[in-house]
Write an enzyme that holds these catalytic residues in place. Structure first.
Site, mmCIF file in Angstrom:
data_model
loop_
_atom_site.group_PDB
_atom_site.id
_atom_site.type_symbol
_atom_site.label_atom_id
_atom_site.label_comp_id
_atom_site.label_asym_id
_atom_site.label_seq_id
_atom_site.Cartn_x
_atom_site.Cartn_y
_atom_site.Cartn_z
ATOM 1 C CD GLU A 133 -3.296 0.308 2.090
ATOM 2 O OE1 GLU A 133 -4.357 -0.263 1.864
ATOM 3 O OE2 GLU A 133 -2.997 0.756 3.203
ATOM 4 C CG HIS A 161 6.757 -29.190 -0.016
ATOM 5 N ND1 HIS A 161 7.209 -30.446 -0.326
ATOM 6 C CD2 HIS A 161 7.600 -28.707 0.932
ATOM 7 C CE1 HIS A 161 8.267 -30.727 0.413
ATOM 8 N NE2 HIS A 161 8.528 -29.686 1.189
ATOM 9 C CE LYS A 179 -12.222 2.271 1.068
ATOM 10 N NZ LYS A 179 -11.703 3.289 1.960
HETATM 11 O O1 PA5 Z 1 -3.425 1.664 5.843
HETATM 12 C C1 PA5 Z 1 -4.503 2.181 5.648
HETATM 13 O O2 PA5 Z 1 -4.681 3.415 5.741
HETATM 14 C C2 PA5 Z 1 -5.706 1.352 5.282
HETATM 15 O O3 PA5 Z 1 -5.381 0.002 5.175
HETATM 16 C C3 PA5 Z 1 -6.775 1.491 6.370
HETATM 17 O O4 PA5 Z 1 -6.251 1.097 7.587
HETATM 18 C C4 PA5 Z 1 -7.999 0.672 6.022
HETATM 19 O O5 PA5 Z 1 -8.482 1.052 4.766
HETATM 20 C C5 PA5 Z 1 -9.086 0.856 7.073
HETATM 21 O O6 PA5 Z 1 -9.453 2.204 7.154
HETATM 22 P P1 PA5 Z 1 -10.275 2.749 8.374
HETATM 23 O O7 PA5 Z 1 -9.481 2.593 9.607
HETATM 24 O O8 PA5 Z 1 -10.526 4.188 8.049
HETATM 25 O O9 PA5 Z 1 -11.565 1.962 8.440
#
Ligand code: PA5
Length: 428
Positions: A279, A300, A414
């Protein structure tokens, strides 16, 4: 401390490439510690370690200890950065087969939208003393929001003191969870606005569930504090070297990084690392694709690909010097299984040879290999490791000239999903 050995990758490094990338990696590190790089408004994960809030840790410890006394089940509802850090540490530091006073069962929900999972979960909760921690920085993420609505209704039907059993971890002001707090007396922990989800394991996001699991959060936190101080003050440290090597191989055309462990308890760390690196770095059509594998089992399966498939893979082994296992191969008079050549050898040593053999084979197969090693599976070592990876990804991201602290790509699915679901304002 963490050791980082990249000697088995050097034969893949073109002449002069290390000398070229080293000063750039140092500059990336300087941007991080001086707070002058892109996304510097999201460096709260370093600030909270450089100025520890002991009162907050103490408060979390006392709330966790009450939950440990009263709960059969602690349900953590959150997704991505709002759960992977807690799961990583809990998986790593909990016994494989808990016995006796193990504390509440820790269950995660809100990580997907499986109706089967939630329906079975609600049945599983029947008759049990349940505490819930809903964790969402934005308070608007659909997966945890749906899970929390269903669980909240069940809690309200089941317990007179439902509000006392629900803890909300969210932004100081924004989002639906703050709206709910207007009519409910839930305890609230704050996710600092300058800490992104995947960097939030040392905030109440990670610390409360980890403390409820009976893990020493002070050791975890102060391990990270120490690593932060050490890695911030040295211009020649393993996090810079790791970031530099990753950047170098990416520039050479490698596109996948495997993080390989030889300990099942590290699966959660692998999943957390995948999120942190994927990410943070996967932007502008660039970045190494992070894949976490657990050996021997994956030797494996995907091991075939790592050994022989497309040559675009680098591999980082994550080892634990002392895995705490104390078991050896016994002598067997008949030796029908042919294993007497291993008699007296501890499993730890056999596992080590599996690593050495795998690394050797993969290098011969054309995979640059790097090895990270932590001394043991302790809260302190894990705190150091988590900080190491966070520092390393910031260096890697700055080398790529991207903002390592945002995640614009996560919004695309989303948008489409909300359109299909008919969310007001989502378009069609
Ligand atoms: O690293 C990040 O910002 C994302 O993975 C969020 O943690 C994830 O999308 C969850 O978001 P939120 O805490 O707003 O529900």
């Amino acid at each position: 401390m963490i050791s980082f050995d990249y000697s088995q990758s050097l034969s893949f490094v073109p002449k002069g490439a290390l000398e070229d990338i080293r000063p750039r990696a140092r500059a990336a590190h300087a941007s991080l510690v001086e707070g002058t790089g892109r996304g510097a408004e999201f460096l709260g994960w370093r600030e909270l370690l450089l100025e520890p809030d002991d009162a907050l840790i103490g408060d979390i410890e006392s709330v966790a200890s009450r939950i440990r006394e009263e709960a059969d089940v602690f349900l953590s509802i959150g997704i991505g950065g709002s759960y992977l850090g807690a799961r990583a540490v809990i998986d790593a530091l909990s016994p494989y087969f808990p016995a006796g006073e193990a504390g509440p069962e820790i269950i995660f929900a809100g990580t997907d939208m499986s109706g089967a999972y939630l329906a079975q979960l609600l049945r599983h909760l029947e008759g049990k003393s349940v505490f819930v921690n809903v964790i969402s920085k934005s308070g608007t993420t659909l997966e945890p929001a749906i899970a929390f609505r269903l669980v909240r209704e069940w809690m309200e039907r089941t317990f007179d003191d439902a509000d006392d059993r629900i803890i909300v971890t969210t932004d100081p002001d924004a989002g639906a969870l703050n709206a709910l707090l207007k009519t409910h007396s839930y305890r609230k922990y704050v996710i600092p606005p300058n800490v992104g989800g995947r960097f939030s394991v040392m905030t109440p996001v990670g610390l409360l569930p980890i403390a409820v699991a009976g893990i020493d959060i002070r050791s975890l936190f102060y391990g990270a504090v120490d690593a932060c101080r050490q890695l911030s003050t040295s211009e020649d440290n393993p996090a810079i070297a790791y970031g530099a090597l990753r950047g170098l191989f990416l520039e050479q055309g490698y596109s996948t990084e495997v993080l390989a462990t030889f300990e099942p308890a590290l699966d959660g760390i692998g999943a957390w690392w995948q999120q942190l690196y994927g990410e943070s770095e996967g932007k502008s059509h660039n970045g190494l694709f992070p894949v976490s594998l657990r050996y021997s089992t994956d030797l494996h399966s995907l091991g075939q690909y790592v050994q022989d498939g497309k040559r675009n893979i680098i591999e980082t082994f994550l080892l634990v010097s002392d895995d705490g296992g104390d078991i050896s191969v016994d002598h067997d008079q008949s030796n029908l299984d042919g294993l007497n050549y291993l008699v007296g050898k501890p499993l730890t040593e056999i596992n080590r040879k599996a690593y050495e053999g795998t690394a050797r084979a993969h290098v011969q197969g054309g995979v640059p290999v790097m090895t990270l090693e932590i001394p043991d599976m302790s809260a302190d070592s894990l705190g150091r490791l988590l900080y190491f990876f966070q520092h390393g990804v910031a260096v890697s991201g700055y080398l790529l000239r991207i903002n390592p602290f945002d995640q614009p790509g996560v919004e695309a699915y989303k948008r489409e999903m909300f359109r299909l679901l008919g969310k007001p304002g989502a378009g069609n």
